[in-house]
Design a protein around this motif. Sequence first.
Motif, PDB file in Angstrom:
ATOM      1  N   THR A  29       0.833  -1.209   0.000  1.00 14.84           N
ATOM      2  CA  THR A  29       0.000   0.000   0.000  1.00 14.84           C
ATOM      3  C   THR A  29       0.866   1.256   0.000  1.00 14.84           C
ATOM      4  N   ILE A  30       1.923   1.251   0.805  1.00 11.22           N
ATOM      5  CA  ILE A  30       2.817   2.413   0.858  1.00 11.22           C
ATOM      6  C   ILE A  30       3.507   2.630  -0.480  1.00 11.22           C
ATOM      7  N   VAL A  31       3.993   1.559  -1.100  1.00 13.57           N
ATOM      8  CA  VAL A  31       4.680   1.689  -2.388  1.00 13.57           C
ATOM      9  C   VAL A  31       3.698   2.147  -3.466  1.00 13.57           C
ATOM     10  N   ASN A  32       2.454   1.682  -3.421  1.00 11.55           N
ATOM     11  CA  ASN A  32       1.461   2.117  -4.404  1.00 11.55           C
ATOM     12  C   ASN A  32       1.108   3.593  -4.266  1.00 11.55           C
ATOM     13  N   MET A  33       1.290   4.150  -3.081  1.00 19.84           N
ATOM     14  CA  MET A  33       1.008   5.571  -2.875  1.00 19.84           C
ATOM     15  C   MET A  33       2.116   6.454  -3.453  1.00 19.84           C
ATOM     16  N   LEU A  34       3.235   5.873  -3.871  1.00 24.04           N
ATOM     17  CA  LEU A  34       4.375   6.635  -4.380  1.00 24.04           C
ATOM     18  C   LEU A  34       4.353   6.838  -5.894  1.00 24.04           C
ATOM     19  N   ASP A  35       3.237   6.656  -6.540  1.00 26.02           N
ATOM     20  CA  ASP A  35       3.106   6.851  -7.990  1.00 26.02           C
ATOM     21  C   ASP A  35       4.081   5.992  -8.786  1.00 26.02           C
ATOM     22  N   ARG A  36       4.170   4.735  -8.448  1.00 30.28           N
ATOM     23  CA  ARG A  36       4.968   3.724  -9.164  1.00 30.28           C
ATOM     24  C   ARG A  36       6.385   4.203  -9.483  1.00 30.28           C
ATOM     25  N   PRO A  37       7.297   4.048  -8.512  1.00 29.74           N
ATOM     26  CA  PRO A  37       8.694   4.422  -8.772  1.00 29.74           C
ATOM     27  C   PRO A  37       9.318   3.462  -9.790  1.00 29.74           C
ATOM     28  N   SER A  38      10.511   3.786 -10.269  1.00 32.89           N
ATOM     29  CA  SER A  38      11.178   2.905 -11.226  1.00 32.89           C
ATOM     30  C   SER A  38      11.437   1.545 -10.570  1.00 32.89           C
ATOM     31  N   ILE A  39      11.645   0.544 -11.396  1.00 34.05           N
ATOM     32  CA  ILE A  39      11.794  -0.825 -10.895  1.00 34.05           C
ATOM     33  C   ILE A  39      12.967  -0.963  -9.917  1.00 34.05           C
ATOM     34  N   PRO A  40      14.166  -0.405 -10.206  1.00 37.91           N
ATOM     35  CA  PRO A  40      15.244  -0.532  -9.219  1.00 37.91           C
ATOM     36  C   PRO A  40      14.924   0.152  -7.879  1.00 37.91           C
ATOM     37  N   VAL A  41      14.277   1.300  -7.931  1.00 36.69           N
ATOM     38  CA  VAL A  41      13.906   1.998  -6.692  1.00 36.69           C
ATOM     39  C   VAL A  41      12.858   1.190  -5.930  1.00 36.69           C
ATOM     40  N   LEU A  43      12.426  -2.032  -6.072  1.00 34.28           N
ATOM     41  CA  LEU A  43      13.107  -3.196  -5.531  1.00 34.28           C
ATOM     42  C   LEU A  43      13.857  -2.848  -4.245  1.00 34.28           C
ATOM     43  N   LEU A  44      14.550  -1.708  -4.247  1.00 37.11           N
ATOM     44  CA  LEU A  44      15.258  -1.274  -3.042  1.00 37.11           C
ATOM     45  C   LEU A  44      14.303  -1.019  -1.878  1.00 37.11           C
ATOM     46  N   ILE A  45      13.154  -0.455  -2.178  1.00 36.96           N
ATOM     47  CA  ILE A  45      12.157  -0.204  -1.131  1.00 36.96           C
ATOM     48  C   ILE A  45      11.682  -1.523  -0.528  1.00 36.96           C
ATOM     49  N   TYR A  46      11.360  -2.499  -1.391  1.00 38.93           N
ATOM     50  CA  TYR A  46      10.877  -3.786  -0.893  1.00 38.93           C
ATOM     51  C   TYR A  46      11.962  -4.540  -0.122  1.00 38.93           C
ATOM     52  N   VAL A  47      13.204  -4.482  -0.595  1.00 37.31           N
ATOM     53  CA  VAL A  47      14.300  -5.140   0.114  1.00 37.31           C
ATOM     54  C   VAL A  47      14.504  -4.474   1.480  1.00 37.31           C
ATOM     55  N   GLY A  48      14.481  -3.153   1.500  1.00 36.37           N
ATOM     56  CA  GLY A  48      14.635  -2.428   2.764  1.00 36.37           C
ATOM     57  C   GLY A  48      13.511  -2.737   3.738  1.00 36.37           C
ATOM     58  N   LEU A  49      12.276  -2.730   3.252  1.00 34.75           N
ATOM     59  CA  LEU A  49      11.140  -3.048   4.122  1.00 34.75           C
ATOM     60  C   LEU A  49      11.166  -4.515   4.553  1.00 34.75           C
TER      61      LEU A  49
END
Length: 79
Positions: A29-41, A43-49
């Motif tokens: 839900t949080i990532v979807n609120m970010l207006d779909r960042p680029s795939i590498p960004v 991926l980094l968000i999901y790995v960090g979370l």
Amino acid sequence: MSLAYKTRRRLAMLILLVGMPAYIVVAVTIVNMLDRPSIPVELLIYVGLGFLWALPFKFIFKGVGQADPDAPQDPADQD
């Protein structure tokens, strides 16, 4: 804080069955609120979370996969 082995096992199971799916829903839900960042960004968000969720529960999961240290020893198992 010292928890009994069986208590830690039960908490670990509860966290994995209830807490982790809820955390995944929140993360998506949080990532979807970010207006779909680029795939590498993304991926980094999901790995960090993915790394971040385990930090508060480290003491619960530590040693859960090993034999119960509080269980009585069987003399036949000792060499």
